[in-house]
Design a protein around this motif. Structure first.
Motif, PDB file in Angstrom:
ATOM      1  N   GLY A 293      -4.141   7.852   3.878  1.00 15.58           N
ATOM      2  CA  GLY A 293      -3.054   8.721   4.303  1.00 15.58           C
ATOM      3  C   GLY A 293      -1.938   8.764   3.282  1.00 15.58           C
ATOM      4  N   ALA A 294      -1.010   9.696   3.471  1.00 21.56           N
ATOM      5  CA  ALA A 294       0.105   9.840   2.539  1.00 21.56           C
ATOM      6  C   ALA A 294       0.985   8.602   2.529  1.00 21.56           C
ATOM      7  N   ASP A 295       1.100   7.905   3.667  1.00 19.43           N
ATOM      8  CA  ASP A 295       1.912   6.691   3.704  1.00 19.43           C
ATOM      9  C   ASP A 295       1.347   5.623   2.782  1.00 19.43           C
ATOM     10  N   VAL A 296       0.024   5.491   2.777  1.00 18.78           N
ATOM     11  CA  VAL A 296      -0.624   4.512   1.895  1.00 18.78           C
ATOM     12  C   VAL A 296      -0.502   4.947   0.440  1.00 18.78           C
ATOM     13  N   LEU A 297      -0.627   6.241   0.193  1.00 25.37           N
ATOM     14  CA  LEU A 297      -0.493   6.751  -1.174  1.00 25.37           C
ATOM     15  C   LEU A 297       0.897   6.452  -1.737  1.00 25.37           C
ATOM     16  N   LEU A 298       1.937   6.766  -0.976  1.00 22.53           N
ATOM     17  CA  LEU A 298       3.300   6.585  -1.475  1.00 22.53           C
ATOM     18  C   LEU A 298       3.647   5.113  -1.647  1.00 22.53           C
ATOM     19  N   ASP A 299       3.225   4.282  -0.715  1.00 19.15           N
ATOM     20  CA  ASP A 299       3.479   2.844  -0.863  1.00 19.15           C
ATOM     21  C   ASP A 299       2.640   2.254  -1.992  1.00 19.15           C
ATOM     22  N   GLY A 300       1.395   2.721  -2.100  1.00 18.85           N
ATOM     23  CA  GLY A 300       0.502   2.184  -3.131  1.00 18.85           C
ATOM     24  C   GLY A 300       0.946   2.553  -4.534  1.00 18.85           C
ATOM     25  N   THR A 301       1.320   3.804  -4.736  1.00 21.89           N
ATOM     26  CA  THR A 301       1.729   4.231  -6.075  1.00 21.89           C
ATOM     27  C   THR A 301       3.145   3.778  -6.420  1.00 21.89           C
ATOM     28  N   ALA A 302       3.850   3.211  -5.456  1.00 25.88           N
ATOM     29  CA  ALA A 302       5.198   2.720  -5.733  1.00 25.88           C
ATOM     30  C   ALA A 302       5.182   1.650  -6.813  1.00 25.88           C
ATOM     31  N   ARG A 303       4.078   0.905  -6.923  1.00 27.35           N
ATOM     32  CA  ARG A 303       3.998  -0.153  -7.930  1.00 27.35           C
ATOM     33  C   ARG A 303       3.252   0.306  -9.185  1.00 27.35           C
ATOM     34  N   PHE A 304       2.823   1.559  -9.218  1.00 22.68           N
ATOM     35  CA  PHE A 304       2.119   2.085 -10.381  1.00 22.68           C
ATOM     36  C   PHE A 304       3.111   2.540 -11.440  1.00 22.68           C
ATOM     37  N   GLY A 305       2.669   2.552 -12.691  1.00 27.19           N
ATOM     38  CA  GLY A 305       3.417   3.220 -13.735  1.00 27.19           C
ATOM     39  C   GLY A 305       3.327   4.728 -13.543  1.00 27.19           C
ATOM     40  N   ARG A 306       4.113   5.461 -14.303  1.00 26.68           N
ATOM     41  CA  ARG A 306       4.219   6.913 -14.076  1.00 26.68           C
ATOM     42  C   ARG A 306       2.889   7.641 -14.272  1.00 26.68           C
ATOM     43  N   SER A 307       2.209   7.361 -15.374  1.00 26.09           N
ATOM     44  CA  SER A 307       0.982   8.109 -15.650  1.00 26.09           C
ATOM     45  C   SER A 307      -0.105   7.762 -14.637  1.00 26.09           C
ATOM     46  N   ALA A 308      -0.197   6.484 -14.250  1.00 30.10           N
ATOM     47  CA  ALA A 308      -1.201   6.081 -13.264  1.00 30.10           C
ATOM     48  C   ALA A 308      -0.875   6.680 -11.895  1.00 30.10           C
ATOM     49  N   ALA A 309       0.421   6.693 -11.534  1.00 34.24           N
ATOM     50  CA  ALA A 309       0.824   7.281 -10.253  1.00 34.24           C
ATOM     51  C   ALA A 309       0.481   8.773 -10.219  1.00 34.24           C
ATOM     52  N   ARG A 310       0.718   9.455 -11.333  1.00 35.74           N
ATOM     53  CA  ARG A 310       0.405  10.886 -11.374  1.00 35.74           C
ATOM     54  C   ARG A 310      -1.102  11.116 -11.248  1.00 35.74           C
ATOM     55  N   ALA A 311      -1.900  10.311 -11.961  1.00 35.34           N
ATOM     56  CA  ALA A 311      -3.357  10.472 -11.901  1.00 35.34           C
ATOM     57  C   ALA A 311      -3.877  10.222 -10.484  1.00 35.34           C
ATOM     58  N   GLU A 312      -3.352   9.180  -9.847  1.00 36.70           N
ATOM     59  CA  GLU A 312      -3.764   8.871  -8.470  1.00 36.70           C
ATOM     60  C   GLU A 312      -3.376  10.009  -7.531  1.00 36.70           C
ATOM     61  N   THR A 313      -2.158  10.505  -7.689  1.00 39.59           N
ATOM     62  CA  THR A 313      -1.661  11.568  -6.818  1.00 39.59           C
ATOM     63  C   THR A 313      -2.442  12.862  -7.019  1.00 39.59           C
ATOM     64  N   GLU A 314      -2.773  13.175  -8.255  1.00 40.49           N
ATOM     65  CA  GLU A 314      -3.550  14.387  -8.522  1.00 40.49           C
ATOM     66  C   GLU A 314      -4.904  14.328  -7.824  1.00 40.49           C
ATOM     67  N   GLN A 315      -5.530  13.157  -7.848  1.00 39.98           N
ATOM     68  CA  GLN A 315      -6.821  13.027  -7.156  1.00 39.98           C
ATOM     69  C   GLN A 315      -6.635  13.168  -5.642  1.00 39.98           C
ATOM     70  N   TRP A 316      -5.561  12.586  -5.128  1.00 41.10           N
ATOM     71  CA  TRP A 316      -5.288  12.671  -3.685  1.00 41.10           C
ATOM     72  C   TRP A 316      -5.055  14.124  -3.274  1.00 41.10           C
TER      73      TRP A 316
END
Length: 475
Positions: A293-316
Protein backbone atom coordinates in the motif's frame (compact mmCIF):
# COMPACT_ATOMS: atom_id res chain seq x y z
CA UNK A 1 28.89 -1.97 10.10
CA UNK A 2 25.91 -2.42 12.40
CA UNK A 3 23.03 -4.75 11.64
CA UNK A 4 20.61 -2.54 13.60
CA UNK A 5 19.76 -0.21 10.72
CA UNK A 6 18.78 -1.07 7.14
CA UNK A 7 21.35 -0.88 4.39
CA UNK A 8 20.71 1.23 1.28
CA UNK A 9 18.31 -0.45 -1.17
CA UNK A 10 19.96 -2.14 -4.11
CA UNK A 11 18.84 -2.68 -7.67
CA UNK A 12 19.31 -6.36 -8.48
CA UNK A 13 19.61 -7.63 -12.03
CA UNK A 14 17.03 -10.22 -13.16
CA UNK A 15 17.62 -13.70 -11.73
CA UNK A 16 17.85 -15.27 -15.18
CA UNK A 17 20.67 -12.89 -16.08
CA UNK A 18 22.44 -13.54 -12.79
CA UNK A 19 22.10 -17.30 -13.20
CA UNK A 20 23.71 -17.13 -16.65
CA UNK A 21 26.54 -15.10 -15.16
CA UNK A 22 26.97 -17.67 -12.37
CA UNK A 23 27.18 -20.55 -14.85
CA UNK A 24 29.84 -18.74 -16.84
CA UNK A 25 32.12 -17.99 -13.89
CA UNK A 26 35.45 -19.83 -14.25
CA UNK A 27 35.26 -21.55 -10.88
CA UNK A 28 31.70 -22.86 -11.02
CA UNK A 29 32.09 -24.00 -14.62
CA UNK A 30 35.30 -25.85 -13.68
CA UNK A 31 33.57 -27.44 -10.69
CA UNK A 32 30.69 -28.60 -12.89
CA UNK A 33 33.08 -30.11 -15.45
CA UNK A 34 34.90 -32.04 -12.75
CA UNK A 35 31.60 -33.28 -11.31
CA UNK A 36 30.57 -34.63 -14.71
CA UNK A 37 34.03 -36.15 -15.18
CA UNK A 38 34.06 -37.95 -11.83
CA UNK A 39 33.25 -41.66 -11.99
CA UNK A 40 33.74 -45.01 -10.27
CA UNK A 41 37.52 -44.72 -10.50
CA UNK A 42 37.66 -41.26 -8.93
CA UNK A 43 39.11 -41.22 -5.44
CA UNK A 44 39.24 -38.60 -2.70
CA UNK A 45 41.38 -38.31 0.38
CA UNK A 46 40.21 -38.23 4.00
CA UNK A 47 39.25 -34.56 3.74
CA UNK A 48 37.20 -35.02 0.58
CA UNK A 49 39.88 -33.50 -1.64
CA UNK A 50 40.70 -35.05 -4.99
CA UNK A 51 43.45 -37.69 -4.62
CA UNK A 52 46.83 -36.20 -5.47
CA UNK A 53 47.56 -38.68 -8.24
CA UNK A 54 44.37 -37.63 -10.04
CA UNK A 55 45.06 -33.90 -9.97
CA UNK A 56 47.10 -33.89 -13.22
CA UNK A 57 44.22 -35.53 -15.10
CA UNK A 58 41.74 -33.09 -13.58
CA UNK A 59 43.94 -30.13 -14.50
CA UNK A 60 44.27 -31.44 -18.04
CA UNK A 61 40.51 -31.81 -18.35
CA UNK A 62 40.12 -28.18 -17.34
CA UNK A 63 42.84 -27.00 -19.71
CA UNK A 64 44.99 -25.76 -16.85
CA UNK A 65 48.74 -25.56 -17.22
CA UNK A 66 51.66 -24.14 -15.27
CA UNK A 67 52.81 -24.40 -11.68
CA UNK A 68 49.38 -23.60 -10.24
CA UNK A 69 47.37 -25.98 -12.41
CA UNK A 70 47.01 -28.66 -9.73
CA UNK A 71 46.06 -26.06 -7.10
CA UNK A 72 43.34 -24.61 -9.33
CA UNK A 73 42.00 -28.08 -10.09
CA UNK A 74 41.97 -28.91 -6.40
CA UNK A 75 40.07 -25.71 -5.64
CA UNK A 76 37.48 -26.48 -8.32
CA UNK A 77 37.00 -29.96 -6.88
CA UNK A 78 36.56 -28.58 -3.37
CA UNK A 79 33.89 -26.22 -4.68
CA UNK A 80 32.17 -29.12 -6.46
CA UNK A 81 31.99 -31.06 -3.19
CA UNK A 82 30.89 -28.13 -1.04
CA UNK A 83 28.23 -27.03 -3.54
CA UNK A 84 26.76 -30.53 -3.75
CA UNK A 85 27.83 -31.15 -7.34
CA UNK A 86 29.75 -34.19 -6.12
CA UNK A 87 28.73 -36.51 -3.31
CA UNK A 88 31.11 -38.74 -1.36
CA UNK A 89 29.67 -42.26 -1.31
CA UNK A 90 32.13 -44.02 0.99
CA UNK A 91 34.54 -41.96 3.07
CA UNK A 92 36.71 -44.93 3.93
CA UNK A 93 37.02 -46.10 0.33
CA UNK A 94 37.12 -42.52 -0.96
CA UNK A 95 34.52 -43.12 -3.68
CA UNK A 96 32.25 -40.45 -5.13
CA UNK A 97 29.26 -39.93 -7.42
CA UNK A 98 27.50 -36.99 -9.02
CA UNK A 99 25.54 -34.92 -6.50
CA UNK A 100 21.90 -33.97 -6.75
CA UNK A 101 22.79 -30.31 -7.26
CA UNK A 102 24.60 -31.03 -10.52
CA UNK A 103 21.33 -31.54 -12.40
CA UNK A 104 20.12 -28.14 -11.20
CA UNK A 105 22.77 -26.36 -13.24
CA UNK A 106 21.11 -27.47 -16.46
CA UNK A 107 17.56 -28.37 -15.46
CA UNK A 108 16.87 -26.12 -12.48
CA UNK A 109 15.40 -22.66 -12.21
CA UNK A 110 17.57 -19.53 -12.08
CA UNK A 111 17.03 -19.53 -8.31
CA UNK A 112 18.34 -23.11 -8.13
CA UNK A 113 21.47 -22.14 -10.04
CA UNK A 114 22.06 -19.14 -7.81
CA UNK A 115 21.67 -21.32 -4.70
CA UNK A 116 24.44 -23.59 -5.97
CA UNK A 117 26.59 -20.57 -6.79
CA UNK A 118 26.08 -19.14 -3.30
CA UNK A 119 27.39 -22.40 -1.82
CA UNK A 120 30.45 -22.10 -4.07
CA UNK A 121 30.88 -18.49 -2.97
CA UNK A 122 30.97 -19.48 0.70
CA UNK A 123 33.83 -21.89 0.01
CA UNK A 124 35.81 -19.28 -1.88
CA UNK A 125 35.27 -16.54 0.73
CA UNK A 126 36.39 -18.93 3.48
CA UNK A 127 39.51 -19.83 1.49
CA UNK A 128 40.24 -16.17 0.67
CA UNK A 129 40.52 -15.38 4.38
CA UNK A 130 43.35 -17.92 4.73
CA UNK A 131 46.85 -16.50 4.18
CA UNK A 132 49.74 -18.25 2.44
CA UNK A 133 49.78 -21.79 3.82
CA UNK A 134 53.52 -22.48 3.69
CA UNK A 135 54.01 -21.66 7.39
CA UNK A 136 50.87 -23.59 8.29
CA UNK A 137 52.09 -26.69 6.44
CA UNK A 138 55.42 -26.49 8.26
CA UNK A 139 53.61 -26.23 11.57
CA UNK A 140 51.41 -29.22 10.78
CA UNK A 141 54.42 -31.31 9.86
CA UNK A 142 55.89 -30.61 13.30
CA UNK A 143 52.89 -31.99 15.18
CA UNK A 144 49.12 -32.43 15.23
CA UNK A 145 48.42 -29.20 17.14
CA UNK A 146 48.74 -25.82 15.43
CA UNK A 147 49.61 -22.73 17.46
CA UNK A 148 47.89 -20.07 15.38
CA UNK A 149 49.41 -17.29 17.47
CA UNK A 150 52.89 -18.38 16.38
CA UNK A 151 51.79 -17.92 12.78
CA UNK A 152 50.56 -14.39 13.45
CA UNK A 153 47.20 -15.52 12.09
CA UNK A 154 43.85 -15.44 13.86
CA UNK A 155 41.38 -17.32 11.63
CA UNK A 156 38.31 -15.68 13.17
CA UNK A 157 39.82 -12.20 12.99
CA UNK A 158 40.83 -12.73 9.35
CA UNK A 159 37.34 -13.94 8.44
CA UNK A 160 35.76 -10.96 10.22
CA UNK A 161 38.17 -8.58 8.49
CA UNK A 162 37.25 -9.92 5.06
CA UNK A 163 33.53 -9.82 5.92
CA UNK A 164 33.96 -6.19 6.97
CA UNK A 165 35.77 -5.33 3.75
CA UNK A 166 33.07 -6.99 1.63
CA UNK A 167 30.40 -5.20 3.65
CA UNK A 168 32.08 -1.84 3.02
CA UNK A 169 32.45 -2.66 -0.67
CA UNK A 170 28.72 -3.40 -0.78
CA UNK A 171 27.93 -0.09 0.92
CA UNK A 172 30.22 1.82 -1.42
CA UNK A 173 28.60 0.14 -4.41
CA UNK A 174 24.93 0.50 -3.54
CA UNK A 175 25.06 3.76 -1.56
CA UNK A 176 23.54 6.91 -3.00
CA UNK A 177 26.91 8.60 -3.40
CA UNK A 178 28.92 5.48 -4.23
CA UNK A 179 30.48 4.52 -7.56
CA UNK A 180 27.53 2.32 -8.52
CA UNK A 181 28.92 -0.10 -11.06
CA UNK A 182 32.27 1.71 -11.07
CA UNK A 183 35.49 0.57 -9.41
CA UNK A 184 36.68 1.33 -5.89
CA UNK A 185 40.40 2.06 -5.31
CA UNK A 186 41.98 -0.57 -3.09
CA UNK A 187 43.63 2.09 -0.84
CA UNK A 188 40.21 3.61 -0.13
CA UNK A 189 38.75 0.21 0.73
CA UNK A 190 41.67 -0.67 3.00
CA UNK A 191 41.52 2.74 4.66
CA UNK A 192 37.81 2.27 5.36
CA UNK A 193 38.77 -0.62 7.64
CA UNK A 194 41.86 0.90 9.26
CA UNK A 195 41.65 4.70 9.49
CA UNK A 196 39.42 5.93 12.37
CA UNK A 197 36.53 8.17 11.29
CA UNK A 198 37.73 11.01 13.49
CA UNK A 199 41.34 10.95 12.21
CA UNK A 200 41.82 13.89 9.84
CA UNK A 201 45.40 13.01 8.86
CA UNK A 202 46.58 9.37 9.05
CA UNK A 203 49.79 8.78 10.99
CA UNK A 204 52.70 6.83 9.50
CA UNK A 205 51.73 3.87 11.66
CA UNK A 206 48.18 3.92 10.32
CA UNK A 207 49.44 4.29 6.74
CA UNK A 208 51.64 1.25 7.26
CA UNK A 209 48.60 -0.69 8.47
CA UNK A 210 46.69 0.44 5.38
CA UNK A 211 49.59 -0.75 3.21
CA UNK A 212 49.58 -4.16 4.93
CA UNK A 213 45.82 -4.41 4.54
CA UNK A 214 46.11 -3.61 0.83
CA UNK A 215 48.52 -6.50 0.34
CA UNK A 216 46.16 -8.85 2.16
CA UNK A 217 43.23 -7.62 0.11
CA UNK A 218 45.20 -7.98 -3.11
CA UNK A 219 45.48 -11.72 -2.41
CA UNK A 220 41.83 -11.92 -1.35
CA UNK A 221 40.41 -10.26 -4.46
CA UNK A 222 42.62 -12.33 -6.75
CA UNK A 223 40.99 -15.38 -5.13
CA UNK A 224 37.47 -13.95 -5.30
CA UNK A 225 37.52 -12.95 -8.96
CA UNK A 226 37.18 -16.48 -10.46
CA UNK A 227 33.89 -17.06 -8.64
CA UNK A 228 32.46 -13.92 -10.24
CA UNK A 229 32.12 -11.83 -7.09
CA UNK A 230 34.37 -9.01 -8.32
CA UNK A 231 36.30 -7.69 -11.25
CA UNK A 232 39.76 -6.85 -10.00
CA UNK A 233 42.75 -4.94 -11.30
CA UNK A 234 45.63 -6.12 -9.08
CA UNK A 235 48.23 -3.97 -7.38
CA UNK A 236 51.10 -3.13 -9.71
CA UNK A 237 53.93 -5.62 -9.10
CA UNK A 238 56.47 -2.79 -9.15
CA UNK A 239 54.71 -1.17 -6.21
CA UNK A 240 54.65 -4.44 -4.31
CA UNK A 241 58.41 -4.70 -4.72
CA UNK A 242 58.79 -1.32 -3.00
CA UNK A 243 56.26 -2.05 -0.24
CA UNK A 244 58.97 -2.58 2.41
CA UNK A 245 60.46 0.83 1.78
CA UNK A 246 57.51 3.08 2.62
CA UNK A 247 53.76 2.82 3.31
CA UNK A 248 51.50 2.81 0.27
CA UNK A 249 49.48 5.92 1.04
CA UNK A 250 46.43 6.84 -1.04
CA UNK A 251 47.52 8.71 -4.15
CA UNK A 252 46.01 11.02 -6.71
CA UNK A 253 43.56 10.00 -9.42
CA UNK A 254 46.30 9.60 -12.03
CA UNK A 255 48.18 6.89 -10.16
CA UNK A 256 45.47 5.31 -8.02
CA UNK A 257 44.75 2.48 -10.46
CA UNK A 258 48.27 1.12 -9.92
CA UNK A 259 47.30 0.44 -6.31
CA UNK A 260 44.47 -1.90 -7.27
CA UNK A 261 40.87 -1.31 -8.37
CA UNK A 262 37.95 -3.56 -7.43
CA UNK A 263 34.42 -3.59 -8.79
CA UNK A 264 31.55 -5.60 -7.40
CA UNK A 265 29.79 -7.38 -10.27
CA UNK A 266 25.98 -7.56 -10.49
CA UNK A 267 26.33 -11.21 -9.46
CA UNK A 268 28.58 -10.09 -6.62
CA UNK A 269 25.98 -7.58 -5.43
CA UNK A 270 23.44 -10.42 -5.35
CA UNK A 271 25.86 -12.68 -3.49
CA UNK A 272 26.89 -10.15 -0.86
CA UNK A 273 23.29 -9.15 -0.23
CA UNK A 274 22.44 -12.82 0.36
CA UNK A 275 25.33 -13.11 2.83
CA UNK A 276 24.29 -9.91 4.61
CA UNK A 277 20.71 -11.16 4.95
CA UNK A 278 22.03 -14.43 6.36
CA UNK A 279 24.07 -12.44 8.89
CA UNK A 280 20.95 -10.62 10.09
CA UNK A 281 21.22 -7.33 8.20
CA UNK A 282 18.23 -5.61 6.64
CA UNK A 283 19.20 -5.26 2.98
CA UNK A 284 16.22 -4.08 0.91
CA UNK A 285 15.97 -4.19 -2.86
CA UNK A 286 14.33 -1.72 -5.19
CA UNK A 287 10.98 -3.19 -6.23
CA UNK A 288 10.09 -4.87 -2.94
CA UNK A 289 7.31 -2.37 -2.24
CA UNK A 290 5.47 -2.42 -5.57
CA UNK A 291 2.68 -4.66 -4.29
CA UNK A 292 2.33 -2.83 -0.96
CA UNK A 293 0.00 0.00 0.00
CA UNK A 294 0.93 3.66 -0.26
CA UNK A 295 1.50 3.82 3.50
CA UNK A 296 4.19 1.15 3.25
CA UNK A 297 5.70 2.82 0.19
CA UNK A 298 6.01 6.23 1.86
CA UNK A 299 7.38 4.83 5.11
CA UNK A 300 9.69 2.44 3.29
CA UNK A 301 11.18 4.99 0.91
CA UNK A 302 11.62 7.45 3.78
CA UNK A 303 14.98 5.80 4.48
CA UNK A 304 15.98 5.52 0.81
CA UNK A 305 18.28 7.89 -1.01
CA UNK A 306 16.70 10.09 -3.67
CA UNK A 307 17.47 8.00 -6.74
CA UNK A 308 16.46 4.72 -5.06
CA UNK A 309 13.24 6.30 -3.74
CA UNK A 310 12.39 7.54 -7.22
CA UNK A 311 13.08 4.14 -8.80
CA UNK A 312 10.94 2.37 -6.19
CA UNK A 313 8.13 4.89 -6.61
CA UNK A 314 8.19 4.66 -10.40
CA UNK A 315 7.73 0.90 -10.18
CA UNK A 316 4.90 1.34 -7.65
CA UNK A 317 3.11 3.89 -9.84
CA UNK A 318 3.59 1.73 -12.92
CA UNK A 319 1.19 -0.84 -11.47
CA UNK A 320 -1.60 1.62 -10.67
CA UNK A 321 -4.07 3.95 -12.35
CA UNK A 322 -2.85 7.54 -11.81
CA UNK A 323 -5.91 9.04 -10.13
CA UNK A 324 -6.36 6.12 -7.72
CA UNK A 325 -2.63 6.18 -6.95
CA UNK A 326 -2.73 9.90 -6.17
CA UNK A 327 -5.66 9.48 -3.79
CA UNK A 328 -3.97 6.59 -2.02
CA UNK A 329 -0.71 8.52 -1.66
CA UNK A 330 -2.43 11.61 -0.26
CA UNK A 331 -4.38 9.55 2.26
CA UNK A 332 -1.19 7.84 3.43
CA UNK A 333 0.65 11.17 3.79
CA UNK A 334 -1.55 12.44 6.61
CA UNK A 335 -0.46 12.30 10.22
CA UNK A 336 1.11 14.15 13.15
CA UNK A 337 3.73 11.54 14.09
CA UNK A 338 7.47 12.16 13.77
CA UNK A 339 7.67 10.41 10.40
CA UNK A 340 4.76 12.28 8.81
CA UNK A 341 6.74 15.22 7.36
CA UNK A 342 9.04 12.88 5.46
CA UNK A 343 6.06 10.84 4.28
CA UNK A 344 4.55 14.03 2.87
CA UNK A 345 7.82 14.92 1.17
CA UNK A 346 7.98 11.45 -0.42
CA UNK A 347 4.31 11.84 -1.37
CA UNK A 348 5.05 15.16 -3.04
CA UNK A 349 7.95 13.58 -4.94
CA UNK A 350 5.75 10.67 -6.00
CA UNK A 351 2.97 12.99 -7.16
CA UNK A 352 5.49 14.91 -9.27
CA UNK A 353 5.78 11.78 -11.42
CA UNK A 354 2.06 11.83 -12.26
CA UNK A 355 0.39 13.70 -15.09
CA UNK A 356 -2.86 15.70 -15.34
CA UNK A 357 -4.95 12.56 -14.71
CA UNK A 358 -4.17 13.00 -11.00
CA UNK A 359 -5.49 16.58 -10.80
CA UNK A 360 -8.93 15.74 -9.29
CA UNK A 361 -7.24 14.05 -6.32
CA UNK A 362 -5.17 17.18 -5.60
CA UNK A 363 -8.19 19.47 -5.83
CA UNK A 364 -10.02 17.28 -3.33
CA UNK A 365 -7.48 18.12 -0.59
CA UNK A 366 -7.09 21.88 -1.17
CA UNK A 367 -8.81 22.61 2.15
CA UNK A 368 -6.92 19.93 4.08
CA UNK A 369 -4.61 21.64 6.64
CA UNK A 370 -1.86 19.02 6.11
CA UNK A 371 -2.15 18.48 2.37
CA UNK A 372 -3.54 21.75 1.02
CA UNK A 373 -0.12 23.37 0.70
CA UNK A 374 1.50 20.59 -1.32
CA UNK A 375 -1.66 20.32 -3.44
CA UNK A 376 -1.39 24.01 -4.35
CA UNK A 377 2.28 23.57 -5.23
CA UNK A 378 1.47 20.61 -7.52
CA UNK A 379 -1.40 22.39 -9.27
CA UNK A 380 0.50 25.66 -9.69
CA UNK A 381 3.53 23.95 -11.17
CA UNK A 382 1.27 22.49 -13.85
CA UNK A 383 -0.43 25.79 -14.62
CA UNK A 384 -3.84 24.62 -13.38
CA UNK A 385 -6.58 27.23 -13.33
CA UNK A 386 -8.55 28.32 -10.29
CA UNK A 387 -5.99 27.47 -7.65
CA UNK A 388 -6.77 29.46 -4.49
CA UNK A 389 -3.93 31.36 -2.87
CA UNK A 390 -2.72 29.81 0.38
CA UNK A 391 -3.24 31.54 3.69
CA UNK A 392 -0.19 32.77 5.60
CA UNK A 393 -0.76 30.06 8.18
CA UNK A 394 -0.69 27.40 5.46
CA UNK A 395 2.52 28.82 3.98
CA UNK A 396 4.29 28.75 7.34
CA UNK A 397 2.94 25.30 8.18
CA UNK A 398 4.19 23.92 4.85
CA UNK A 399 7.59 25.57 5.42
CA UNK A 400 7.99 23.94 8.83
CA UNK A 401 6.78 20.61 7.44
CA UNK A 402 9.30 20.75 4.60
CA UNK A 403 12.19 21.63 6.93
CA UNK A 404 11.18 18.84 9.31
CA UNK A 405 11.19 16.37 6.43
CA UNK A 406 14.62 17.50 5.24
CA UNK A 407 15.96 17.31 8.81
CA UNK A 408 14.68 13.75 9.22
CA UNK A 409 15.95 12.66 5.80
CA UNK A 410 19.43 14.19 5.80
CA UNK A 411 20.16 15.60 9.26
CA UNK A 412 22.26 18.76 9.45
CA UNK A 413 23.18 18.68 5.77
CA UNK A 414 24.70 21.47 3.65
CA UNK A 415 21.48 21.54 1.63
CA UNK A 416 19.40 22.11 4.75
CA UNK A 417 21.77 24.84 5.92
CA UNK A 418 21.41 26.62 2.57
CA UNK A 419 17.62 26.35 2.85
CA UNK A 420 17.70 27.78 6.37
CA UNK A 421 19.88 30.71 5.30
CA UNK A 422 17.63 31.43 2.36
CA UNK A 423 14.48 31.46 4.47
CA UNK A 424 15.96 33.79 7.07
CA UNK A 425 17.23 36.17 4.38
CA UNK A 426 13.94 36.32 2.44
CA UNK A 427 11.62 36.74 5.42
CA UNK A 428 12.82 39.26 7.99
CA UNK A 429 9.97 38.40 10.35
CA UNK A 430 10.14 34.65 9.87
CA UNK A 431 10.97 33.71 13.46
CA UNK A 432 8.39 36.10 14.94
CA UNK A 433 5.69 34.18 13.05
CA UNK A 434 7.19 30.68 12.85
CA UNK A 435 7.03 29.89 16.57
CA UNK A 436 3.25 30.21 16.45
CA UNK A 437 2.88 27.50 13.78
CA UNK A 438 0.68 24.65 15.01
CA UNK A 439 2.97 21.87 13.81
CA UNK A 440 4.39 19.10 16.05
CA UNK A 441 7.92 19.73 14.73
CA UNK A 442 7.97 23.54 15.03
CA UNK A 443 10.33 23.68 18.04
CA UNK A 444 12.60 20.99 16.58
CA UNK A 445 12.86 22.86 13.27
CA UNK A 446 13.62 26.19 14.95
CA UNK A 447 16.28 24.50 17.10
CA UNK A 448 17.86 23.14 13.93
CA UNK A 449 17.81 26.60 12.34
CA UNK A 450 19.60 27.93 15.41
CA UNK A 451 22.30 25.27 15.03
CA UNK A 452 22.73 25.66 11.31
CA UNK A 453 22.61 29.39 10.65
CA UNK A 454 26.13 30.86 10.57
CA UNK A 455 25.02 34.34 11.69
CA UNK A 456 25.06 34.39 15.50
CA UNK A 457 22.33 37.01 15.71
CA UNK A 458 19.96 35.04 13.45
CA UNK A 459 20.82 31.80 15.25
CA UNK A 460 19.92 33.43 18.59
CA UNK A 461 16.56 34.55 17.14
CA UNK A 462 15.87 30.98 16.06
CA UNK A 463 16.67 29.57 19.51
CA UNK A 464 14.44 32.16 21.20
CA UNK A 465 11.63 31.25 18.79
CA UNK A 466 12.14 27.55 19.59
CA UNK A 467 11.81 28.32 23.30
CA UNK A 468 8.56 30.20 22.67
CA UNK A 469 7.21 27.32 20.58
CA UNK A 470 7.91 24.85 23.40
CA UNK A 471 6.31 27.15 25.93
CA UNK A 472 3.23 27.53 23.74
CA UNK A 473 2.81 23.75 23.45
CA UNK A 474 3.77 23.07 27.05
CA UNK A 475 7.01 21.31 26.03
Amino acid sequence: MSDSSPLPPVRLHPEAELARAALSTPLLSRAARLARWAGPETRVDAGGGLAEEQLPAAAGLLGLTGDDAAAYASEAWRVAVDAGLVEIVDEEAGTVRAGEELALLTGGSPQDVLTVWLAALETVVADAAVPDLDDLVDALEEGAEVDFSSLDWDPQAEAEFLDGVLGNLYLLTVGEDGPGEGSVPLPALAASMIVPDDMSEPTNDVLEQVSDAMMRLDDCFRALEPVGLVEYQPVDEALMADADEEPAAPVDDIDVSRYGMVRLTPLGVYGLRARLLEAGFEAPTVGELTDKGADVLLDGTARFGRSAARAETEQWLGRREPLAAARELLAAARGADAGAPLRRLRCQQALSLLGPEAEPALREVLDDPELGGLARVWLSERGAAGVPAPSQDMVFWLTVDTLAAQLRAEGNSDELQALVEGLAAQHSGFFAAAWRVEHPATAEVLDAMGRLHPDKKVAKEARKAAFKARSQHGG
